[in-house]
Design an enzyme around this catalytic site. Structure first.
Site, PDB file in Angstrom:
ATOM      1  N   LYS A   1      -2.144   0.254 -24.975  1.00 16.76           N
ATOM      2  CA  LYS A   1      -2.517   0.123 -26.395  1.00 16.76           C
ATOM      3  C   LYS A   1      -1.241   0.205 -27.230  1.00 16.76           C
ATOM      4  O   LYS A   1      -0.384  -0.660 -27.116  1.00 16.76           O
ATOM      5  CB  LYS A   1      -3.574   1.161 -26.740  1.00 16.76           C
TER       6      LYS A   1
ATOM      7  N   ASP B   1      -7.143  13.046 -25.224  1.00 15.64           N
ATOM      8  CA  ASP B   1      -7.112  11.663 -24.746  1.00 15.64           C
ATOM      9  C   ASP B   1      -6.408  10.862 -25.838  1.00 15.64           C
ATOM     10  O   ASP B   1      -6.997  10.546 -26.875  1.00 15.64           O
ATOM     11  CB  ASP B   1      -8.549  11.180 -24.532  1.00 15.64           C
TER      12      ASP B   1
ATOM     13  N   TYR C   1       0.848  -1.192   0.000  1.00 15.44           N
ATOM     14  CA  TYR C   1       0.000   0.000   0.000  1.00 15.44           C
ATOM     15  C   TYR C   1       0.883   1.241   0.000  1.00 15.44           C
ATOM     16  O   TYR C   1       1.906   1.277   0.697  1.00 15.44           O
ATOM     17  CB  TYR C   1      -0.902   0.017   1.239  1.00 15.44           C
TER      18      TYR C   1
ATOM     19  N   THR D   1      -4.123   5.703 -21.892  1.00 17.50           N
ATOM     20  CA  THR D   1      -3.919   4.395 -21.286  1.00 17.50           C
ATOM     21  C   THR D   1      -2.495   3.999 -21.631  1.00 17.50           C
ATOM     22  O   THR D   1      -1.858   4.608 -22.495  1.00 17.50           O
ATOM     23  CB  THR D   1      -4.910   3.340 -21.826  1.00 17.50           C
TER      24      THR D   1
ATOM     25  N   GLU E   1      -0.621   4.890  -0.485  1.00 18.01           N
ATOM     26  CA  GLU E   1      -1.395   6.112  -0.742  1.00 18.01           C
ATOM     27  C   GLU E   1      -0.506   7.345  -0.632  1.00 18.01           C
ATOM     28  O   GLU E   1       0.306   7.450   0.293  1.00 18.01           O
ATOM     29  CB  GLU E   1      -2.546   6.251   0.260  1.00 18.01           C
TER      30      GLU E   1
ATOM     31  N   ARG F   1      -2.066  -2.840 -18.570  1.00 15.71           N
ATOM     32  CA  ARG F   1      -3.376  -2.187 -18.570  1.00 15.71           C
ATOM     33  C   ARG F   1      -3.391  -1.127 -17.471  1.00 15.71           C
ATOM     34  O   ARG F   1      -3.245  -1.449 -16.293  1.00 15.71           O
ATOM     35  CB  ARG F   1      -4.412  -3.279 -18.307  1.00 15.71           C
TER      36      ARG F   1
HETATM   37  N1  DSN Z   1     -12.031  -0.085 -24.957  1.00 10.21           N
HETATM   38  C1  DSN Z   1     -11.063   0.792 -25.587  1.00 10.21           C
HETATM   39  C2  DSN Z   1     -10.991   0.587 -27.045  1.00 10.21           C
HETATM   40  O1  DSN Z   1     -11.136  -0.544 -27.466  1.00 10.21           O
HETATM   41  O2  DSN Z   1     -10.782   1.531 -27.773  1.00 10.21           O
HETATM   42  C3  DSN Z   1     -11.296   2.191 -25.265  1.00 10.21           C
HETATM   43  O3  DSN Z   1     -11.571   2.334 -23.932  1.00 10.21           O
END
Ligand code: DSN
Length: 413
Positions: A224, A195, A50, A221, A52, A230
């Site tokens: 990707k 984003d 932990y 994120t 925080e 993730r």
């Molecule tokens: N689920 C993602 C995507 O496939 O683009 C976006 O959050």
């Protein structure tokens, strides 16, 4: 005790999933295959801790090494994107976006964001989401020729006086003119947010324009095109540091997932390597081949084609729905996702399009000639969507082909 001994049900499911990943063609544009180093960090003992707070200012003892890990992740992300401040704690993309709204907006204030069917994202104000009940989201669209409708954004910005203008998309395949957005935002006194979840890896590699030096806040994120675990991340100007950090913790989250943050740090180190630039360039080259080959077969590509890693294709002109195409391709061991096309008249669970991309295939080492073969298989699966015999034949060919591109050869659960 080893997982396989203690919990064979989970171990067997993981091994079956590994086989699925190894023997199929993964073309969901938001998916990728992390390195074994990233996997190792993700499965590390950092999950036990932990912590925080933030490096140097924690609410728990024993955070010396956790501070080292989190600071490395922050410093590497800053270097990758040229960010003034980075928060690596958001659990994923949706919580990262929510944290930005909480940090920068009062309830009821207005945000301009892209319509979902034109390539936007649920978290950019779709009416089914909770943020849409808290803030006033106004949606803009793309033009008939597939450009972001900058004139519409300008007109809506003048009319609605948003506090925040939001760009960066999940199914849009073209470059974004960040300078133009910044100019519109400055004119109406709005803040800017991008984003970049889908294209972060391409931006980090210099293969797409980078909004970080220009915009107030950029979310992403890390799993990707950036090819990490993730998770989510927020980059911002120093002036927003306090508000962003406070919104993430204690505003919305508790203990950060430090094993994920360790894996983010490893992925950022990989993205700083010169080979990552080659990877990002190849993602785009591969996507261009898909564009050319699908156009040659008479497919209708949304936004006219692609400048990034993905394509949004209207398959209804080939006599199938997006859902039918997704199912047929699944039978052929090719994974894509059904997706709405702009102003789709079909329902979200069976829309008119499919969305596909090249990040995962490129990680496996596939190149331009491989893309040509793959388009032929996809086309054959779509035009023979009800012929299970043909789909099984394609699956056999795909499975034989993927043996040339080993994935996690030493991994056993
Ligand atoms: N689920 C993602 C995507 O496939 O683009 C976006 O959050």
């Amino acid at each position: 005790m080893k997982l396989s001994q203690y919990d064979p049900e989970i171990s067997e499911a993981l091994n079956r999933e590994k086989t699925r990943q190894q023997t199929g063609l993964e073309m969901i544009p938001s998916e990728n295959f992390v390195s074994e180093a990233v996997l190792e960090a993700l499965g590390s003992i950092a999950t036990n801790k932990y912590s925080e707070g933030y490096p140097g200012k924690r609410y728990y003892g024993g955070c010396q090494e956790i501070d080292v890990i989190e600071q490395l992740a922050i410093d590497r992300a800053k270097q990758l994107f040229g960010a003034e401040h980075v928060n690596v704690q958001p659990l994923s993309g949706a919580p990262a976006n929510l944290a930005v709204y909480v940090a920068l907006l009062q309830p009821g204030e207005t945000v301009l964001g892209m319509d979902l069917s034109h390539g936007g994202h649920l978290t950019h104000g779709h009416p089914v989401t909770h943020p849409a009940k808290v803030w006033n989201f106004i949606r803009y669209k793309t033009t008939a020729s597939g450009e972001i409708d900058y004139a519409d954004i300008e007109a809506k910005a003048r009319e609605h006086k948003p506090k925040l203008i939001l760009v960066g998309y999940s199914a849009y395949s073209r470059e974004i003119d960040y300078a133009r957005i910044k100019q519109i935002a400055d004119e109406v006194g709005a803040l800017t947010m991008a984003d970049i979840a889908h294209i972060a890896g391409l931006i980090a590699a210099g293969e797409m324009a980078n909004p970080v030096p220009l915009f107030d806040v950029v979310t992403t994120t890390t799993h990707k095109t950036l090819r990490g675990p993730r998770g989510g991340m927020i980059m911002c100007k120093a002036i927003h540091q306090k508000a962003i950090d406070k919104a993430v913790f204690p505003g919305l989250q508790g203990g950060p997932h430090e094993n994920v943050i360790a894996a983010k740090a490893v992925a950022f180190k990989e993205a700083l390597e010169p080979t990552f630039k080659d990877y990002a360039r190849q993602i785009k080259l591969n996507a261009k081949v898909l564009e050319v080959e699908f156009l040659a077969r008479g497919y209708r590509l949304m936004f006219g084609g692609t400048d990034n890693h993905l394509l949004l294709i209207d398959v209804s002109t080939k006599g199938v729905t997006g859902g039918e195409a997704e199912k047929a391709l699944d039978k052929a061991a090719i994974t894509v996702n059904k997706n709405a096309i702009p102003d789709d008249t079909r329902p979200p669970l069976d829309p008119s399009g499919i969305r596909l991309g090249t990040p995962a295939l490129t990680t496996r080492g596939m190149k331009e000639d491989d893309m040509k073969k793959i388009v032929e298989w996809i086309d054959q699966a779509i035009v023979n969507a009800t012929d299970d015999g043909k789909l099984a034949e394609i699956r056999r060919e795909v499975e034989a082909f993927t043996k040339n591109f080993p994935l996690y050869p030493n991994l056993e659960y």
